[in-house]
Design an enzyme around this catalytic site. Structure first.
Site, short mmCIF file in Angstrom:
data_model
loop_
_atom_site.label_atom_id
_atom_site.label_comp_id
_atom_site.label_asym_id
_atom_site.label_seq_id
_atom_site.Cartn_x
_atom_site.Cartn_y
_atom_site.Cartn_z
N ASP A 140 0.81 -1.20 0.00
CA ASP A 140 0.00 0.00 0.00
C ASP A 140 0.86 1.27 0.00
OD1 ASP A 140 -2.91 1.24 0.95
OD2 ASP A 140 -1.21 2.26 1.87
N VAL A 168 -5.19 2.49 -0.02
CA VAL A 168 -5.16 1.82 -1.33
C VAL A 168 -5.62 0.37 -1.18
CG1 VAL A 168 -3.73 1.13 -3.27
CG2 VAL A 168 -3.38 3.36 -2.19
N ASP A 169 -5.14 -0.32 -0.15
CA ASP A 169 -5.60 -1.69 0.09
C ASP A 169 -7.11 -1.73 0.29
OD1 ASP A 169 -3.27 -3.16 -0.13
OD2 ASP A 169 -2.73 -2.93 1.97
N LEU A 170 -7.65 -0.77 1.02
CA LEU A 170 -9.08 -0.76 1.30
C LEU A 170 -9.89 -0.43 0.05
CD1 LEU A 170 -8.93 0.97 4.79
CD2 LEU A 170 -9.15 -1.47 4.28
N ALA A 173 -9.92 -3.58 -1.90
CA ALA A 173 -10.85 -4.54 -1.31
C ALA A 173 -12.27 -4.27 -1.76
CB ALA A 173 -10.76 -4.49 0.22
#
Length: 381
Positions: A140, A168-170, A173
């Protein structure tokens, strides 16, 4: 009560944040999620502490509720056979291994879908699955840096800054969960599964919204402005007598209301501040004028007065205060997952036709291994 994903099986081969978060979303919608982990160590985030929540890290607990855990060693023929059996039974397969890794074990999208053509197989990568991007590690923080987000975050004239959560990861997701749901709907209509791919970089770029729009329209790169907005003013934090106040004025009528609350309605008629473009041009002078008026009282007092006049304003809260606000507003931001585990953040969407599945506690490593091994070893009808 019927939920959209009741009866759906998710084989979750993902680790860390983006994949596990997507899997929790699917579990909230009724899916059964089986998390496959490395023997001995498990998901890397089990060791990402402090802080700790019992024998696990708070990080792992935050994104792994409502799952079953089985530890499988892909280099062991027996374990690999069970991993393949799980993928072959699954409606949804989630993975975020480096591109090419799972091909060695027959767990890549092409291999799984050859055996299980109805599977919706979702791969989360950092920079895509082809060319140079396929070999780049996807963290991220790195994507925030190279993807432009850090360049517009932080104080004006200061060093670029990351966002305070792995945003960014979220984002990835959410895109992964949306892609999986779209593919499931497509499967209902056609009978065929498919391979869904989500890259962290693509998720970030697709979320740059007006900032990317500004660059595409003008060719000029946006810059960090601290808490200010590039196109609206006042839309920032302002100093009051005791603390900062967040003020978001979206149109001229709201600015007139703001000036009325501050006791200086003439300010709204000043040519420098009468329109939003003018306020953006003279934002420094505007900030000075507003903070001189705000200095006579506390931020919470001003927030109450402004909200009463229809002006968006609020204090800058910590996480605990934010959760308390959500509870006061009836938004139910957390859920209990069982004794010995801290509360977890709740599914944020409300549905008129069903409630999200009741959450269960994040699993200990291989907590369901024995039962799952026996089940996976059974022949499929």
């Amino acid at each position: 009560m019927i939920r959209p994903l009741d009866g759906m099986l998710v084989a979750d081969f993902s680790r860390v944040l983006a994949g596990p978060t997507a899997a929790v979303m699917l579990a909230d919608l009724g899916a059964r999620v089986i998390k496959v982990e490395r023997p001995g160590a498990g998901d890397e985030t089990r060791a990402w502490g402090p802080p700790w929540a019992g024998s696990s890290s708070a990080y792992f607990e935050a994104v792994n509720r409502s799952k079953e855990s089985i530890a499988l060693d892909f280099t062991d023929p027996g374990d690999l056979s069970l991993a393949r059996a799980l993928a072959d039974r699954a409606d949804i397969v989630l993975e975020n291994y480096r591109t090419g890794t799972l091909e060695r074990f027959g767990l890549d999208a092409a291999s799984v879908r050859a055996r299980n053509p109805r599977a919706v197989y979702c791969s989360i990568t950092g920079f895509g699955s082809t060319g140079e991007g396929a070999t780049m590690p996807g963290y991220d923080f790195l994507v925030q840096a190279v993807g432009g987000l850090m360049s517009i975050t932080g104080d004006a004239g200061g060093e670029p800054r990351k966002v305070g959560v792995a945003m960014v990861d979220l984002l990835a997701a959410n895109h992964a969960a949306m892609g999986v749901l779209a593919a499931l709907l497509h499967r209902e209509r056609t009978g065929a599964g498919q391979h869904v791919e989500v890259a962290l970089l693509s998720s970030l770029i697709a979320s740059l919204a007006n900032q990317a729009g500004s660059y595409l329209a003008t060719g000029a790169a946006p810059r960090a402005l601290g808490n200010r907005h590039p196109s609206i003013a006042p839309y920032e934090t302002l100093h009051c007598r005791d603390a900062l106040l967040a003020v978001a004025v979206g149109n001229d009528a709201q600015f007139h209301a703001l000036c009325g609350v501050l006791g200086d309605p003439a300010l709204a008629r000043d040519p420098r501040f009468a329109t939003n473009p003018a306020r953006v041009e003279y934002r420094d002078e505007l900030q000075a004028a507003l903070e001189a008026l705000l200095a006579v009282d506390d931020a919470a007092v001003w927030a109450t007065r402004m909200l009463g006049a229809g002006v968006a304003a609020g204090t800058v809260n910590g996480i605990g205060e934010a959760l308390a606000l959500a509870r006061r507003l009836g938004l139910e931001p957390t859920v209990e997952v069982g004794a010995g585990h801290p509360p977890q953040l709740a599914h944020p969407v409300r549905y008129s036709g069903f409630a999200p599945a009741a959450p269960t506690a994040p699993p200990a490593l291989d907590a369901h291994g024995a039962a799952l091994r026996a089940w996976l070893a059974e022949p499929v009808d």
